[in-house]
Design a protein around this motif. Structure first.
Motif, PDB file in Angstrom:
ATOM      1  N   ASP A  47       0.830  -1.202   0.000  1.00 27.07           N
ATOM      2  CA  ASP A  47       0.000   0.000   0.000  1.00 27.07           C
ATOM      3  C   ASP A  47       0.872   1.262   0.000  1.00 27.07           C
ATOM      4  OD1 ASP A  47      -2.005  -1.836   0.276  1.00 27.07           O
ATOM      5  OD2 ASP A  47      -2.651  -1.187   2.270  1.00 27.07           O
ATOM      6  N   ALA A  48       0.403   2.279  -0.731  1.00 24.52           N
ATOM      7  CA  ALA A  48       0.953   3.648  -0.669  1.00 24.52           C
ATOM      8  C   ALA A  48       2.460   3.704  -0.872  1.00 24.52           C
ATOM      9  CB  ALA A  48       0.572   4.292   0.660  1.00 24.52           C
ATOM     10  N   THR A  49       2.969   2.920  -1.843  1.00 22.84           N
ATOM     11  CA  THR A  49       4.416   2.886  -2.071  1.00 22.84           C
ATOM     12  C   THR A  49       4.826   3.410  -3.439  1.00 22.84           C
ATOM     13  OG1 THR A  49       4.200   0.584  -2.788  1.00 22.84           O
ATOM     14  CG2 THR A  49       4.835   0.974  -0.496  1.00 22.84           C
ATOM     15  N   GLU A  84      -7.010  -0.653  -7.148  1.00 24.12           N
ATOM     16  CA  GLU A  84      -5.619  -1.049  -6.946  1.00 24.12           C
ATOM     17  C   GLU A  84      -4.673   0.137  -7.171  1.00 24.12           C
ATOM     18  OE1 GLU A  84      -3.966  -4.717  -6.341  1.00 24.12           O
ATOM     19  OE2 GLU A  84      -5.431  -3.696  -5.072  1.00 24.12           O
ATOM     20  N   ARG A 131      -5.332   3.282  -6.550  1.00 21.04           N
ATOM     21  CA  ARG A 131      -5.392   4.143  -5.365  1.00 21.04           C
ATOM     22  C   ARG A 131      -4.696   3.489  -4.179  1.00 21.04           C
ATOM     23  NH1 ARG A 131      -7.177   5.972  -0.766  1.00 21.04           N
ATOM     24  NH2 ARG A 131      -7.837   8.164  -0.594  1.00 21.04           N
ATOM     25  N   ARG A 132      -4.881   2.187  -4.021  1.00 22.33           N
ATOM     26  CA  ARG A 132      -4.270   1.491  -2.878  1.00 22.33           C
ATOM     27  C   ARG A 132      -2.752   1.589  -2.898  1.00 22.33           C
ATOM     28  NH1 ARG A 132      -1.687  -3.130  -2.026  1.00 22.33           N
ATOM     29  NH2 ARG A 132      -1.992  -3.911  -4.147  1.00 22.33           N
ATOM     30  N   THR A 133      -2.150   1.459  -4.077  1.00 20.99           N
ATOM     31  CA  THR A 133      -0.689   1.382  -4.160  1.00 20.99           C
ATOM     32  C   THR A 133      -0.011   2.741  -4.307  1.00 20.99           C
ATOM     33  OG1 THR A 133      -0.879   0.964  -6.542  1.00 20.99           O
ATOM     34  CG2 THR A 133      -0.707  -0.955  -5.084  1.00 20.99           C
ATOM     35  N   SER A 178       1.158   6.527  -3.426  1.00 18.82           N
ATOM     36  CA  SER A 178       1.391   7.373  -2.263  1.00 18.82           C
ATOM     37  C   SER A 178       0.575   8.657  -2.425  1.00 18.82           C
ATOM     38  CB  SER A 178       2.873   7.689  -2.123  1.00 18.82           C
ATOM     39  OG  SER A 178       3.356   8.349  -3.287  1.00 18.82           O
ATOM     40  N   ARG A 237      -3.700  10.720  -6.645  1.00 20.49           N
ATOM     41  CA  ARG A 237      -4.305  10.309  -5.374  1.00 20.49           C
ATOM     42  C   ARG A 237      -4.272  11.495  -4.425  1.00 20.49           C
ATOM     43  NH1 ARG A 237      -2.746   5.641  -0.846  1.00 20.49           N
ATOM     44  NH2 ARG A 237      -4.143   6.527   0.720  1.00 20.49           N
TER      45      ARG A 237
END
Length: 217
Positions: free
Chosen positions: A110-112, A136, A138-140, A142, A216
């Motif tokens: 997440d967020a990377t 997916e 948005r999840r990944t 940052s 994001r």
């Protein structure tokens, strides 16, 4: 059934495995139009301004756009559903990282990510699976990280199935969509669309090209 085993992914994988070498030979550089190149350059600048996190080129194919991002100073890696395409990309760009995967089920924390590039890769994703892909994204991503999408467009959404390409038997679906349709799906996934560009067909192209820049929040 999970997205990772969906029939459209199996068909897309086997189809691009079959045509990978011919595709790479036919399209040695996917950014032939000056506007396309400038939009990727602008995307790279936004990534750099937001931070040092790596960028995922989703649907990276032979890897030429991943390499362009690298040349622009962006720490980019490629993800493609086709093992044959990943092999070609690794051979052409051994200094870069490529792996097999699907945008509907990203094997990433997440967020990377510092950004996501998806040029003409969502065109093989059916409408009912696009929300999963964008979730997916948005999840990944940052916070503040940009997304650049490109896809064939038209006044109305449409669909085409091909059973043959470059002399190979395939089973591949293509979807074209309006910018408004894709904007609504991105917004529904929690992403903010900040720019829309529509380019008319050029050369051998038969459909307009739409580019959406999102981020994001």
């Amino acid at each position: 059934m999970s997205d990772s085993t969906a029939p459209f992914l199996r068909n897309t994988r086997s189809s691009y495995d079959a045509i990978a070498k011919d595709y790479a030979s036919r399209f040695p550089d996917g950014l032939f139009h000056p506007l396309d190149r400038q939009l990727v350059t602008a995307f790279a600048e936004l990534v750099t301004a937001n931070g040092p996190a790596p960028v995922a080129d989703l649907g990276s194919g032979p890897g030429y756009v991943t390499a362009r991002l690298h040349d622009l100073g962006v720490p980019a890696f490629g993800v493609d559903v086709s093992p044959a395409m990943v092999t070609l990309a690794r051979e052409a760009h051994p200094q870069l990282r490529f792996h097999v995967g699907s945008m509907t089920s990203l094997d990433l924390p997440d967020a990377t990510l510092g950004g996501i590039l998806a040029l003409y890769s969502t065109i093989h994703v059916p409408d009912d699976h696009l929300p999963t892909a964008f979730a997916e994204f948005r999840r990944t991503l940052s916070p503040g990280a940009p997304v650049l999408l490109a896809f064939q467009s038209g006044p109305e959404p449409g669909h085409l199935h091909l059973a043959e390409r470059f002399g190979h038997q395939i089973d591949l679906d293509y979807y074209w969509r309006t910018p408004e349709q894709v904007t609504a799906l991105l917004t529904g996934a929690g992403l903010e669309v900040v720019a829309t560009v529509l380019r008319e067909p050029d050369g051998e192209e038969t459909r307009a090209r739409a580019f959406l820049l999102a981020r994001r929040p």
